[in-house]
Enzyme design. Structure first.
Site, short mmCIF file in Angstrom:
data_model
loop_
_atom_site.label_atom_id
_atom_site.label_comp_id
_atom_site.label_asym_id
_atom_site.label_seq_id
_atom_site.Cartn_x
_atom_site.Cartn_y
_atom_site.Cartn_z
N ARG A 1 2.67 -11.80 5.73
CA ARG A 1 4.13 -11.76 5.73
C ARG A 1 4.72 -11.14 7.00
NH1 ARG A 1 6.01 -9.92 -0.16
NH2 ARG A 1 8.01 -10.55 0.70
N PRO B 1 0.83 -1.22 0.00
CA PRO B 1 0.00 0.00 0.00
C PRO B 1 0.86 1.26 0.00
CG PRO B 1 -0.24 -1.21 2.07
CD PRO B 1 0.68 -2.00 1.21
N GLU B 2 0.46 2.26 -0.75
CA GLU B 2 1.16 3.53 -0.76
C GLU B 2 0.30 4.60 -0.07
OE1 GLU B 2 2.99 4.58 -4.41
OE2 GLU B 2 3.60 2.55 -4.87
N ARG C 1 13.15 -2.98 -8.62
CA ARG C 1 11.96 -2.15 -8.80
C ARG C 1 11.69 -1.95 -10.28
NH1 ARG C 1 8.90 0.05 -4.59
NH2 ARG C 1 10.18 0.46 -2.78
N HIS D 1 -3.74 -15.79 9.59
CA HIS D 1 -2.92 -14.59 9.77
C HIS D 1 -3.66 -13.40 10.35
CE1 HIS D 1 -0.17 -16.94 7.38
NE2 HIS D 1 -0.97 -16.90 6.36
N LYS E 1 3.02 6.68 5.15
CA LYS E 1 2.28 5.41 5.10
C LYS E 1 1.98 4.88 6.50
CE LYS E 1 4.97 4.44 1.01
NZ LYS E 1 5.88 3.50 0.36
#
Ligand SMILES: [Zn+2]
Length: 287
Positions: free
Chosen positions: A124, A2-3, A277, A106, A58
């Protein structure tokens, strides 16, 4: 990952739901996130009223009573779900990332209110919760971060002076949180395309006009992404029934091989991978 626009959308949903609501209970199923959740974590929430949910870059910032704050960072794969006690089978995810419904596995942290609960899911476990105990420490926490693109300090003299001594490609600075906070890989490619600047151009070669373009397009791209509800990886709606739609506006990101969207340009969008990237750009329009 997410940005800033996606985190802002989560902040808005979360703030609307939990602001001025009292926490009944906290359940921690797994303390081992990026930072270990301390054993007294619950005491900052239990029977406390949430003041508001803010954001820097963020990071979500949950304002708690007695000058306490809880930072939440979603890492690579964290999502926040809102589950109403009565309603079932409804979209629970506050963002457009991964599953619209709460996965079975999770679910590490649950914050339980009277009529609903908030669940933090993170396969993760690169995300984290961090309690900060006063406003000075909160300020200090973000001391080494550059301004957000919306900050008045992100201006021509700041950007131009910063770039003057930098002999590295411009794209890597847009991703450098010490320079500017909250621009990630998707939006860096889009900002540089709109600015007609090649992502591999050395920062110290940028003139004032180009710096101005970067400043204004950074604001423009992020604000537009927020107004479109962020970018969805998949096609689904958030808890309020809105859909992330900015991915339909991508001009270069994940558009490799497609015709450049600039009028009069017949070149194809290229993709280059540099230090893991992906960078997307038009060779003809971006100099
Ligand atoms: Zn082009």
């Amino acid at each position: 990952m997410p940005e800033l626009p996606e985190v802002e959308i989560i902040r808005q949903s979360l703030n609307k739901k939990i602001k001025e609501k009292k926490v009944k209970k906290v359940i921690i199923r797994n303390r081992n996130l990026r930072f270990k959740i301390p054993s007294n974590f619950s005491s900052y929430f239990q029977n406390k009223k949430i003041i508001k949910v803010d954001r820097f870059s963020k990071y979500l910032i949950i304002y708690l009573p007695q000058n306490n704050y809880c930072l939440v960072h979603l890492g690579m794969s964290g999502t926040i779900h809102i589950l109403d006690k009565k309603k079932t089978n409804k979209t629970t995810n506050t963002s457009f990332y991964s599953s619209p419904f709460l996965p079975k596995k999770h679910n590490h942290v649950e914050i339980i209110f009277n009529k609903f609960k908030i669940v933090y899911n993170d396969p993760r476990r690169f995300g984290f919760f961090q309690v900060i105990k006063n406003i000075y420490d909160l300020k200090k926490r973000f001391d080494h971060f550059g301004p957000e693109p919306f900050d008045p300090n992100f201006n021509l003299s700041y950007v131009y002076n910063f770039f003057r001594s930098k002999n590295k490609d411009i794209k890597s600075f847009l991703l450098d949180q010490k320079f500017v906070s909250g621009i990630g890989n998707i939006y860096a490619s889009e900002i540089l395309f709109l600015s007609k600047i090649n992502p591999f151009k050395k920062a110290n070669l940028l003139n004032q006009k180009e710096c101005r373009k970067i400043i204004s397009n950074s604001k423009k791209v992020l604000l537009k992404a927020i107004s479109k509800g962020g970018s969805s990886i998949r096609d689904f709606k958030d808890t309020s029934g809105l859909k992330g739609g900015f991915q339909n506006e991508f001009k270069v990101y994940q558009q490799e091989g497609k015709r450049c969207k600039n009028y009069g340009c017949s070149d194809l969008i290229k993709k280059k991978i540099i230090s893991n990237r992906s960078t997307f750009f038009c060779d003809s329009c971006q100099k």
